[in-house]
Design an enzyme around this catalytic site. Structure first.
Site, PDB file in Angstrom:
ATOM      1  N   ARG A  30       0.454 -11.779  -2.185  1.00 23.78           N
ATOM      2  CA  ARG A  30       0.216 -13.225  -2.123  1.00 23.78           C
ATOM      3  C   ARG A  30       0.500 -13.895  -3.466  1.00 23.78           C
ATOM      4  O   ARG A  30       0.783 -15.086  -3.509  1.00 23.78           O
ATOM      5  CB  ARG A  30      -1.222 -13.484  -1.659  1.00 23.78           C
ATOM      6  CG  ARG A  30      -2.293 -12.978  -2.585  1.00 23.78           C
ATOM      7  CD  ARG A  30      -3.637 -12.823  -1.883  1.00 23.78           C
ATOM      8  NE  ARG A  30      -3.610 -11.712  -0.951  1.00 23.78           N
ATOM      9  CZ  ARG A  30      -4.643 -11.364  -0.174  1.00 23.78           C
ATOM     10  NH1 ARG A  30      -5.774 -12.061  -0.234  1.00 23.78           N
ATOM     11  NH2 ARG A  30      -4.557 -10.346   0.652  1.00 23.78           N
ATOM     12  N   LYS A  49      -4.513   2.405  -5.104  1.00 21.94           N
ATOM     13  CA  LYS A  49      -4.667   2.896  -3.739  1.00 21.94           C
ATOM     14  C   LYS A  49      -4.949   4.395  -3.770  1.00 21.94           C
ATOM     15  O   LYS A  49      -4.546   5.098  -4.710  1.00 21.94           O
ATOM     16  CB  LYS A  49      -3.374   2.679  -2.940  1.00 21.94           C
ATOM     17  CG  LYS A  49      -2.980   1.242  -2.677  1.00 21.94           C
ATOM     18  CD  LYS A  49      -1.659   1.215  -1.910  1.00 21.94           C
ATOM     19  CE  LYS A  49      -1.166  -0.210  -1.686  1.00 21.94           C
ATOM     20  NZ  LYS A  49      -1.988  -0.931  -0.689  1.00 21.94           N
TER      21      LYS A  49
END
Length: 509
Positions: A355, A281
């Site tokens: 996920r 990020k």
């Protein structure tokens, strides 16, 4: 580690003139004709004079407005406080959530005041409970790592709810429930607010044990360390966590009362810090990533609240804990991992890690054949693009999705039902594995839900009823405090899950 202020909560029905508080809070509302004093407990003379002076005071009655005035001669309180409740109409009672927010806003903004009496329109048990809830949510602060304690204002430590229902026998259990919800929401906030230097998979697991200790006769906790996770094939957790020096954990929390009317499984995303892994990020995108374990904090504290309420429903929570870091041992874009249960996943983006750990949790939860499976996660930035920072999304099987929405409305939390379009599933196809962890960018919140749905199991050939709660934006308030909501961790979704469990019990009665 998880220490929260828990104020004393009492109720009185006697005249406000005799209520021993430093501050007495009354409500004002917005109308087209200007601000109005609502259901004032003050004397007729004082109420008339105060109502006439509202425009001169600059009052509007808008939600979150709090004005402090000197105490009136007829009051024992040193301060008279006006709190806005928002728009009002003649003959239309205030909603429970309007009362929660007005009480919470007043108590939050009165930090530094020891005792506050809330004389809001609370004629019924439900209204008095809503005022109590809002006040308890508002009396929160996180100062664990502040050394300049003298400069900080302590939260309100004594809350008095003024209500004609004070002698109603139904009020005590309603206030007990409010205390339990306050404890659960504030414990969730504190976990979310913990810095990643202090909260990582191992310490989160210990915090879960500490929080459950008062309920040890009702709640069982099992912690799976990295050796057991590796041995049992929890490839999602191990893959995400292998770039960190602090290995992953799976924490199973069980509440199994006798004569349970249903079996509910909760799965929570617990990424204690999300750097994005090798799909790194930008620096600004990491600043709030201590909050990426919010889903695990929610399902833990919701279960503990359900257990403390002694609801006759079996609940098992799965806390999927890992730290997503870049290093020479981190998983790479293009790697293939084998999740718990044997399905393979091609990792196209290591920043779509939530996920992956949730896949392990969903399969493990499905093996126990629950009646309903609900997962909670700060899963996608796409949630914030779709619904903003205050409205959470709920997706999944229509019956569960709609029941969660009903529970959220009753609890006073903002959730909105979203679809999982079938055409999005094709974008998750992989040439080298059973499924890829990243697909269509547009509608990414729903694509992520489509991925999770693949790991929800079946019972006798029928898919387990399932809902997915994406709380990415609402779980962490980066803006100014509002209502009973503080800056940073909010505790959103705890109340919804508790209300959902209560509704399951009601439907089974």
């Amino acid at each position: 580690m998880v220490k929260t202020n828990e104020p004393n909560l009492t109720v009185v029905s006697r005249d406000v003139q005799k209520v021993p508080a430093q501050a007495l809070v009354v409500g004002i509302g917005q109308t087209p004709g200007g601000p109005v004093l609502i259901d004032s407990p003050l004397s007729s003379k004082a109420a008339t004079a105060l109502a006439a002076s509202l425009p001169l005071l600059g009052a509007t009655g808008a939600a979150d407005e709090v004005l402090r005035l000197p105490g009136l001669p007829e009051l024992d309180a040193q301060m008279l406080v006006l709190t806005g409740v928002g728009k009002v109409s003649a003959g239309v009672p205030l909603s429970s959530e309007a009362l929660r927010r007005a009480a919470g806003s007043a108590v939050r903004q009165l930090a530094g005041t020891e005792t506050v009496a809330l004389a809001l329109p609370a004629a019924t048990v439900a209204d008095a409970a809503a005022v109590a809830e809002g006040a308890l949510f508002g009396a929160y602060s996180y100062t664990e790592h502040r050394t300049d304690k003298a400069k900080l204002k302590d939260p309100v430590s004594n809350i008095i709810v003024v209500t004609p229902a004070a002698d109603d026998k139904a009020l005590k259990p309603a206030l007990d429930r409010a205390r339990i919800l306050g404890r659960a929401v504030n414990a969730t906030r504190t976990l979310v607010n913990q810095p990643p230097s202090h909260l990582y998979p191992e310490t989160f697991a210990q915090a879960a044990k500490d929080l459950a200790k008062p309920l040890s006769s009702k709640v069982k906790i099992t912690v799976m360390d990295e050796k057991k996770l590796e041995r049992d094939g929890f490839g999602g957790l191990m893959g995400v966590g292998k770039g960190s020096s602090r290995p992953p954990r799976m924490v199973k929390v069980e509440y199994a009362p006798t004569r349970a009317k249903a079996k509910l499984a909760l799965v929570g995303k617990g990424i204690t810090f999300d750097s994005g892994g090798l799909s790194l990020k930008p620096a600004a995108g990491m600043q709030t990533m201590k909050c990426d374990m919010g889903g695990a904090a929610v399902v833990l504290n919701a279960l503990l609240a359900i257990a403390e309420l002694s609801l006759p429903v079996k609940v098992t929570a799965w806390l999927c804990l890992a730290e997503n870091m870049p290093s020479g041992t981190a998983q790479r874009p293009g790697d293939v991992m084998t999740t718990y249960g044997g399905r393979t996943v091609e990792v196209l983006n290591t920043d779509a890690e939530g996920r992956l750990v949730m896949a392990d949790g969903l399969v493990a939860a499905s093996e126990e054949a629950p009646d309903v499976l609900i997962d909670v996660a700060t899963l996608t930035g796409a949630q914030m693009i779709a619904l903003g920072n205050r409205v959470s999304a709920v997706m999944g099987e229509e019956g569960v999705r709609d029941a969660v929405k009903v529970a959220a409305d009753r609890a006073g939390e903002l959730f909105w039902p979203m679809p999982i379009p079938e055409e999005l599933r094709a974008s998750l196809d992989s040439q080298v594995a059973d499924i890829a962890n990243h697909g269509e960018r547009f509608g990414g919140m729903m694509t992520a839900a489509s991925f999770l749905r693949e790991f929800v199991g079946e019972v006798d050939g029928v898919k387990i009823p399932w809902a997915h709660l994406d709380i990415a934006g609402p779980a962490f308030n980066e803006g100014s405090p509002y209502g009973y909501t503080p800056k940073e961790g909010t505790g959103v979704a705890v109340r919804t899950l508790v209300a959902y469990a209560e509704d399951v019990v009601s439907r089974s009665a």
